[in-house]
Design a protein around this motif. Structure first.
Motif, PDB file in Angstrom:
ATOM      1  N   ASP A 104       0.802  -1.223   0.000  1.00 37.00           N
ATOM      2  CA  ASP A 104       0.000   0.000   0.000  1.00 37.00           C
ATOM      3  C   ASP A 104       0.833   1.270   0.000  1.00 37.00           C
ATOM      4  N   LEU A 105       1.947   1.263   0.719  1.00 36.72           N
ATOM      5  CA  LEU A 105       2.730   2.485   0.893  1.00 36.72           C
ATOM      6  C   LEU A 105       4.113   2.416   0.270  1.00 36.72           C
ATOM      7  N   GLY A 106       4.550   1.231  -0.143  1.00 24.11           N
ATOM      8  CA  GLY A 106       5.867   1.114  -0.738  1.00 24.11           C
ATOM      9  C   GLY A 106       7.002   1.272   0.249  1.00 24.11           C
ATOM     10  N   ILE A 107       6.731   0.977   1.540  1.00 21.27           N
ATOM     11  CA  ILE A 107       7.773   1.082   2.556  1.00 21.27           C
ATOM     12  C   ILE A 107       7.970  -0.269   3.225  1.00 21.27           C
ATOM     13  N   GLU A 108       9.138  -0.451   3.827  1.00 20.49           N
ATOM     14  CA  GLU A 108       9.490  -1.681   4.531  1.00 20.49           C
ATOM     15  C   GLU A 108       9.582  -1.403   6.026  1.00 20.49           C
ATOM     16  N   VAL A 109       8.887  -2.205   6.816  1.00 24.20           N
ATOM     17  CA  VAL A 109       8.955  -2.083   8.274  1.00 24.20           C
ATOM     18  C   VAL A 109      10.116  -2.941   8.760  1.00 24.20           C
ATOM     19  N   VAL A 110      11.114  -2.312   9.332  1.00 19.62           N
ATOM     20  CA  VAL A 110      12.298  -3.017   9.809  1.00 19.62           C
ATOM     21  C   VAL A 110      12.061  -3.632  11.188  1.00 19.62           C
ATOM     22  N   ASP A 111      11.373  -2.888  12.060  1.00 22.16           N
ATOM     23  CA  ASP A 111      11.161  -3.394  13.416  1.00 22.16           C
ATOM     24  C   ASP A 111      10.027  -2.623  14.080  1.00 22.16           C
ATOM     25  N   VAL A 112       9.334  -3.317  14.979  1.00 24.20           N
ATOM     26  CA  VAL A 112       8.297  -2.703  15.822  1.00 24.20           C
ATOM     27  C   VAL A 112       8.632  -3.051  17.263  1.00 24.20           C
ATOM     28  N   ARG A 113       8.684  -2.057  18.123  1.00 28.37           N
ATOM     29  CA  ARG A 113       9.049  -2.303  19.518  1.00 28.37           C
ATOM     30  C   ARG A 113       8.149  -1.509  20.449  1.00 28.37           C
ATOM     31  N   VAL A 114       7.901  -2.101  21.615  1.00 30.07           N
ATOM     32  CA  VAL A 114       7.151  -1.426  22.671  1.00 30.07           C
ATOM     33  C   VAL A 114       8.149  -0.908  23.694  1.00 30.07           C
ATOM     34  N   LYS A 115       8.161   0.403  23.917  1.00 26.76           N
ATOM     35  CA  LYS A 115       9.091   1.001  24.875  1.00 26.76           C
ATOM     36  C   LYS A 115       8.594   0.849  26.309  1.00 26.76           C
ATOM     37  N   LYS A 116       7.292   1.007  26.494  1.00 22.74           N
ATOM     38  CA  LYS A 116       6.769   1.023  27.861  1.00 22.74           C
ATOM     39  C   LYS A 116       5.299   0.645  27.850  1.00 22.74           C
ATOM     40  N   ILE A 117       4.902  -0.122  28.879  1.00 24.02           N
ATOM     41  CA  ILE A 117       3.500  -0.479  29.078  1.00 24.02           C
ATOM     42  C   ILE A 117       3.117  -0.064  30.491  1.00 24.02           C
ATOM     43  N   ASP A 118       2.113   0.787  30.600  1.00 24.35           N
ATOM     44  CA  ASP A 118       1.665   1.287  31.898  1.00 24.35           C
ATOM     45  C   ASP A 118       0.176   1.030  32.072  1.00 24.35           C
ATOM     46  N   PHE A 119      -0.225   0.907  33.330  1.00 24.99           N
ATOM     47  CA  PHE A 119      -1.646   0.874  33.633  1.00 24.99           C
ATOM     48  C   PHE A 119      -2.182   2.300  33.674  1.00 24.99           C
ATOM     49  N   PRO A 120      -3.439   2.501  33.314  1.00 24.32           N
ATOM     50  CA  PRO A 120      -4.031   3.835  33.466  1.00 24.32           C
ATOM     51  C   PRO A 120      -3.958   4.295  34.918  1.00 24.32           C
ATOM     52  N   GLN A 121      -3.900   5.600  35.118  1.00 29.30           N
ATOM     53  CA  GLN A 121      -3.714   6.153  36.450  1.00 29.30           C
ATOM     54  C   GLN A 121      -4.793   5.708  37.418  1.00 29.30           C
ATOM     55  N   GLU A 122      -6.033   5.578  36.938  1.00 31.34           N
ATOM     56  CA  GLU A 122      -7.131   5.267  37.849  1.00 31.34           C
ATOM     57  C   GLU A 122      -7.127   3.814  38.323  1.00 31.34           C
ATOM     58  N   VAL A 123      -6.402   2.937  37.604  1.00 32.85           N
ATOM     59  CA  VAL A 123      -6.400   1.524  38.015  1.00 32.85           C
ATOM     60  C   VAL A 123      -5.024   1.048  38.456  1.00 32.85           C
ATOM     61  N   SER A 124      -4.003   1.891  38.312  1.00 36.53           N
ATOM     62  CA  SER A 124      -2.648   1.433  38.635  1.00 36.53           C
ATOM     63  C   SER A 124      -2.505   1.098  40.118  1.00 36.53           C
ATOM     64  N   GLY A 125      -3.150   1.903  40.997  1.00 32.83           N
ATOM     65  CA  GLY A 125      -3.047   1.632  42.434  1.00 32.83           C
ATOM     66  C   GLY A 125      -3.580   0.264  42.816  1.00 32.83           C
ATOM     67  N   PRO A 126      -4.857  -0.056  42.511  1.00 33.78           N
ATOM     68  CA  PRO A 126      -5.385  -1.389  42.832  1.00 33.78           C
ATOM     69  C   PRO A 126      -4.608  -2.525  42.185  1.00 33.78           C
ATOM     70  N   VAL A 127      -4.148  -2.312  40.958  1.00 36.50           N
ATOM     71  CA  VAL A 127      -3.390  -3.371  40.279  1.00 36.50           C
ATOM     72  C   VAL A 127      -2.084  -3.633  41.000  1.00 36.50           C
ATOM     73  N   TYR A 128      -1.375  -2.557  41.365  1.00 34.19           N
ATOM     74  CA  TYR A 128      -0.107  -2.736  42.067  1.00 34.19           C
ATOM     75  C   TYR A 128      -0.326  -3.370  43.442  1.00 34.19           C
ATOM     76  N   ASP A 129      -1.435  -3.000  44.102  1.00 37.43           N
ATOM     77  CA  ASP A 129      -1.740  -3.621  45.394  1.00 37.43           C
ATOM     78  C   ASP A 129      -1.984  -5.115  45.231  1.00 37.43           C
ATOM     79  N   ARG A 130      -2.712  -5.484  44.198  1.00 38.86           N
ATOM     80  CA  ARG A 130      -2.964  -6.902  43.960  1.00 38.86           C
ATOM     81  C   ARG A 130      -1.676  -7.641  43.612  1.00 38.86           C
ATOM     82  N   MET A 131      -0.831  -6.997  42.814  1.00 36.37           N
ATOM     83  CA  MET A 131       0.455  -7.616  42.480  1.00 36.37           C
ATOM     84  C   MET A 131       1.311  -7.778  43.731  1.00 36.37           C
ATOM     85  N   ARG A 132       1.284  -6.766  44.616  1.00 33.95           N
ATOM     86  CA  ARG A 132       2.046  -6.858  45.854  1.00 33.95           C
ATOM     87  C   ARG A 132       1.525  -8.000  46.728  1.00 33.95           C
TER      88      ARG A 132
END
Length: 287
Positions: free
Chosen positions: A155-183
């Motif tokens: 479609d675009l005539g370009i080559e994708v060399v790599d795709v990477r995820v730099k960071k994955i975070d929980f939304p601010q409103e759920v990060s507290g309960p999630v971290y508590d459960r993980m703890r």
């Protein structure tokens, strides 16, 4: 020189300058004639074109980076995650690239970002939170790179060399309960590991105590055996000595008895003067 001649020279110079262009090793270019692609396979080097009639579009052929803004995606468990990613890409088919984007790099970036977001959304929606965070993260990136590359090459005539995820975070409103459960989960695992460790420690101590008892028993048995052997040898030596000279042996035994009897000055003894005990005190020959 006439003014007309000077003007003619200047015009010829401008035409000559506009007729020559150069394509670098790190570039790709297309030659347009009246706005239509005349040559999309220009090689690096010096080239000529017809001024006004022909035009050259030059693009960066190096690997470029699309640093996309963070987007929210949902896992198969309906957990929302804020994902920050980037895409490495380069121009593969310059003719398709020009037709699809008009040669505008930002247009290519926007369309590539939309495709990358769709791919991430689909892949995250097939996996659990654990899989996208650690379990299958590398596999997910490799699969997305292949799928995205197949789509944008056509479609675009370009080559994708790599795709990477730099960071994955929980939304601010759920990060507290999630971290508590993980703890809580980690504390549960820690308690389990400590319990298993204590159980193993009890087993090790019990085995060590058992080995200690066995070693001490064997050592005591060997010591008693050695002591018995020593006593037997000593008795044999005494017997041999007595048999060789009974009188001398009796004299030594009497001296030993005297030594032990008079060792403490506070002791008191009541002995008959005619007792056998004073035999060698009265007579050195014991008569």
């Amino acid at each position: 020189m006439k003014v007309s001649h000077i003007i003619a020279i200047v015009v010829l110079g401008l035409i000559a300058i506009n007729s020559v262009y150069r394509v670098q090793e790190t570039e790709k270019a297309v030659l347009l004639e009246f706005g239509k692609i005349e040559d999309a396979n220009l090689q690096p080097g010096l080239h000529f074109k017809i001024p006004v009639v022909q035009e050259v579009k030059i693009f960066d052929a190096r690997v470029l980076t699309l640093d996309a803004k963070p987007e929210s995606y949902y896992t198969i468990q309906k957990k929302r995650l804020d994902v920050d990613s980037f895409v490495k890409w380069r121009i593969n088919d310059v003719e398709t690239y020009y037709k699809a984007t008009g040669g505008v790099e930002q247009t290519a970036m926007n369309r590539l970002q939309a495709r990358a977001n769709d791919g991430l959304r689909n892949e995250f929606g097939k996996r659990t939170l654990h899989e996208v965070v650690s379990g299958e993260r590398d596999q997910l990136m490799e699969l997305l790179t292949v799928e995205l590359n197949q789509a944008v090459q056509q479609d675009l005539g370009i080559e994708v060399v790599d795709v990477r995820v730099k960071k994955i975070d929980f939304p601010q409103e759920v990060s507290g309960p999630v971290y508590d459960r993980m703890r809580t989960d980690r504390e549960k695992e820690a308690r389990q590991y400590r319990s298993e460790g204590n159980e193993e420690a009890v087993k090790i101590r019990a085995d060590a105590d058992r080995q200690k008892v066995v070693i001490e028993a064997e050592a005591y048995r060997e010591a008693e055996q050695l002591r018995g052997d020593g006593d037997a040898k000593a008795a044999g030596i005494y017997a041999d000595a007595y048999n060789k000279d009974p009188e001398f042996y009796a004299f030594l035994r009497s001296l030993e008895a005297y030594k032990q009897s008079f060792a403490n000055k506070g002791d008191m003894m009541l002995v008959d003067p005619d007792s056998e005990f004073f035999r060698y005190l009265k007579d050195s020959k014991g008569k």
